[in-house]
Design an enzyme around this catalytic site. Structure first.
Site, mmCIF file in Angstrom:
data_model
loop_
_atom_site.group_PDB
_atom_site.id
_atom_site.type_symbol
_atom_site.label_atom_id
_atom_site.label_comp_id
_atom_site.label_asym_id
_atom_site.label_seq_id
_atom_site.Cartn_x
_atom_site.Cartn_y
_atom_site.Cartn_z
ATOM 1 N N ASP A 14 1.392 2.680 3.542
ATOM 2 C CA ASP A 14 0.545 3.861 3.347
ATOM 3 C C ASP A 14 1.389 5.132 3.364
ATOM 4 O OD1 ASP A 14 -1.786 5.246 2.805
ATOM 5 O OD2 ASP A 14 -2.334 5.453 4.915
ATOM 6 N N HIS A 19 -4.615 -0.402 5.630
ATOM 7 C CA HIS A 19 -4.235 0.347 6.838
ATOM 8 C C HIS A 19 -5.243 0.151 7.977
ATOM 9 C CE1 HIS A 19 -6.897 3.152 4.814
ATOM 10 N NE2 HIS A 19 -5.967 3.577 3.992
ATOM 11 N N HIS A 64 -10.520 1.305 1.737
ATOM 12 C CA HIS A 64 -10.318 2.312 2.789
ATOM 13 C C HIS A 64 -11.529 2.193 3.708
ATOM 14 C CE1 HIS A 64 -8.751 6.260 4.368
ATOM 15 N NE2 HIS A 64 -9.916 6.135 4.970
ATOM 16 N N HIS A 113 0.868 -1.201 0.000
ATOM 17 C CA HIS A 113 0.000 0.000 0.000
ATOM 18 C C HIS A 113 0.894 1.236 0.000
ATOM 19 C CE1 HIS A 113 -3.833 2.193 1.350
ATOM 20 N NE2 HIS A 113 -2.908 3.129 1.167
ATOM 21 N N LYS A 131 -9.349 -0.190 -5.872
ATOM 22 C CA LYS A 131 -9.397 0.483 -4.580
ATOM 23 C C LYS A 131 -10.734 1.179 -4.376
ATOM 24 C CE LYS A 131 -7.757 2.175 -0.702
ATOM 25 N NZ LYS A 131 -6.735 3.199 -0.475
ATOM 26 N N HIS A 149 1.545 5.393 -1.713
ATOM 27 C CA HIS A 149 1.184 6.563 -2.525
ATOM 28 C C HIS A 149 2.452 7.140 -3.146
ATOM 29 C CE1 HIS A 149 -2.934 6.719 -0.935
ATOM 30 N NE2 HIS A 149 -2.369 6.230 0.151
HETATM 31 C C1 NCD Z 1 -3.487 9.185 1.936
HETATM 32 C C2 NCD Z 1 -2.994 10.199 0.905
HETATM 33 O O1 NCD Z 1 -2.428 11.220 1.308
HETATM 34 O O2 NCD Z 1 -3.126 9.936 -0.290
HETATM 35 N N1 NCD Z 1 -3.490 9.802 3.221
HETATM 36 C C3 NCD Z 1 -3.506 9.171 4.416
HETATM 37 O O3 NCD Z 1 -3.621 9.833 5.441
HETATM 38 N N2 NCD Z 1 -3.378 7.868 4.510
HETATM 39 C C4 NCD Z 1 -4.824 8.683 1.531
HETATM 40 C C5 NCD Z 1 -5.229 7.433 2.238
HETATM 41 O O4 NCD Z 1 -4.615 6.380 2.105
HETATM 42 O O5 NCD Z 1 -6.226 7.487 2.963
HETATM 43 ZN ZN ZN Z 2 -3.285 5.107 1.539
#
Ligand code: NCD
Ligand code: ZN
Length: 347
Positions: free
Chosen positions: A246, A174, A136, A13, A99, A15
């Protein structure tokens, strides 16, 4: 123990963003992880297999020369995702899952699904072809307390969903509560990713000596008894729980402000942070399964063929990293960690 060699891990996971932000962060993950599941919450989101293939190309172009890091792509489920998109995703070598963001739940989730019933035919097809749903798990109902949103989501959305689609493969992304851990344990077709911050910290950390915007993420940190349930699950040896950082980069100016973004950046130190969490309960021996085996097994992929080595050595985390025109403040900025990844293992 001063060295710990394990099968090269994967991050299930992550970003990575796009453009300058992507270029700034991808090297941290690619230096240690063999693969990562890349979240689709770009602006606009990654909705189609064609979008995902293009995004994968941009990620590959941003990798350091010679890197063998492999991005595993996801689609962003919307109320208008066609069933045929699931077939295209399944047939591609790029997309590993879809997702689900409840609309408005988190960063860039405006395009998310408002009512999961809208997506029922799509979910049915995913069950049929074995494409996992990555969730999520928070309700967005403003009348539900922020700290209860995950538990309420399980009752209102997830339990009915798996009753209706009992063979749908599901990743509870998460997970932050004991209720999520119990739900996953009760459903053989489900798994969960666990982040370093939710394994290491409880919600008091956000207010330690003042407000700590860099520890604010969604789902938000929970109370200590939940953290203990997560650590227990992560170190239990159950293949239903595996590594997903995450890691979610946001520039300092968007975090240190009157209405700051949610997201903790951990890719710079992910494996040392997990090692610290596992060592805190004397279970470093269970790190390899969690970090390097169970995720690949869940997704039906081969485990990585090579290894990385963690070394017990103080490592000073920088105060910030360049992030386009802004600065990225990483988790544990300015602090010293007890483990680092041996440089020879870096790509
Ligand atoms: C994530 C993001 O910034 O893209 N932020 C977070 O707090 N985890 C989005 C997400 O996974 O919920
Ligand atoms: Zn995330």
């Amino acid at each position: 123990m001063d060295h710990l060699t394990l099968t090269r891990p994967d991050d299930w996971h992550l970003h990575l963003r796009d453009g300058a932000a992507l270029a700034a962060v991808v090297g941290h993950t690619a230096a240690v992880f063999g693969r990562a599941v890349v979240m689709p919450n770009l602006k606009p989101p990654v909705r189609t297999t064609a979008d995902a293939v293009e995004y994968r190309e941009r990620i590959r172009a941003a990798l350091p020369a010679g890197s063998r890091f492999e991005p595993l792509m996801t689609l962003y489920l919307t109320g208008t995702t066609p069933v045929a998109e699931i077939d295209r995703a399944k047939a591609s070598d790029a997309v590993i899952g879809v997702k689900y963001y409840p609309a408005g739940a988190t960063t860039n989730s405006d395009a998310g699904v408002r009512d999961l019933n809208e997506a029922r035919p799509v979910l049915e097809r995913m069950q049929e072809v074995g494409l996992p749903l990555l969730v999520h798990g928070e309700v967005t109902d403003p009348s539900v307390d922020t700290f209860d949103r995950e538990a309420v989501f399980i009752d209102r959305v997830l339990a009915p969903l798996l009753r209706a689609l009992p063979r749908l493969r599901l990743v509870f992304e998460h997970a932050t509560t004991r209720e999520a851990v119990a739900f996953v344990k009760d459903h053989a077709q489900a798994a969960a990713t666990l982040t370093p911050q939710h394994l290491l910290l409880n919600r008091s950390a956000m207010f330690q000596g003042g407000l700590r915007p860099h520890l604010y993420c969604l789902p938000v940190l929970k109370r200590e008894s939940h953290r203990e349930a997560l650590i227990e699950a992560a170190t239990s040896g159950s293949p239903q729980f595996f590594l997903g950082t995450d890691s979610a980069p946001h520039g300092r100016t968007t975090k240190e402000t009157a209405c700051g973004c949610a997201g903790v950046y951990s890719a710079h130190a992910a494996l040392p942070l997990y090692a610290e969490a596992f060592e805190s309960v004397g279970r470093l021996d269970r790190l390899e399964g969690f970090a390097s085996h169970f995720g690949a097994d869940f997704y039906g992929l081969a485990r990585n063929p090579d290894t990385v080595t963690l070394v017990r050595e103080p490592w000073h985390v920088p105060e910030g990293y360049a992030f386009g025109a802004d600065t990225l403040v990483p988790f544990r900025a300015g602090e010293t960690l007890g483990w680092r990844v041996a440089p020879e293992a870096r790509a």
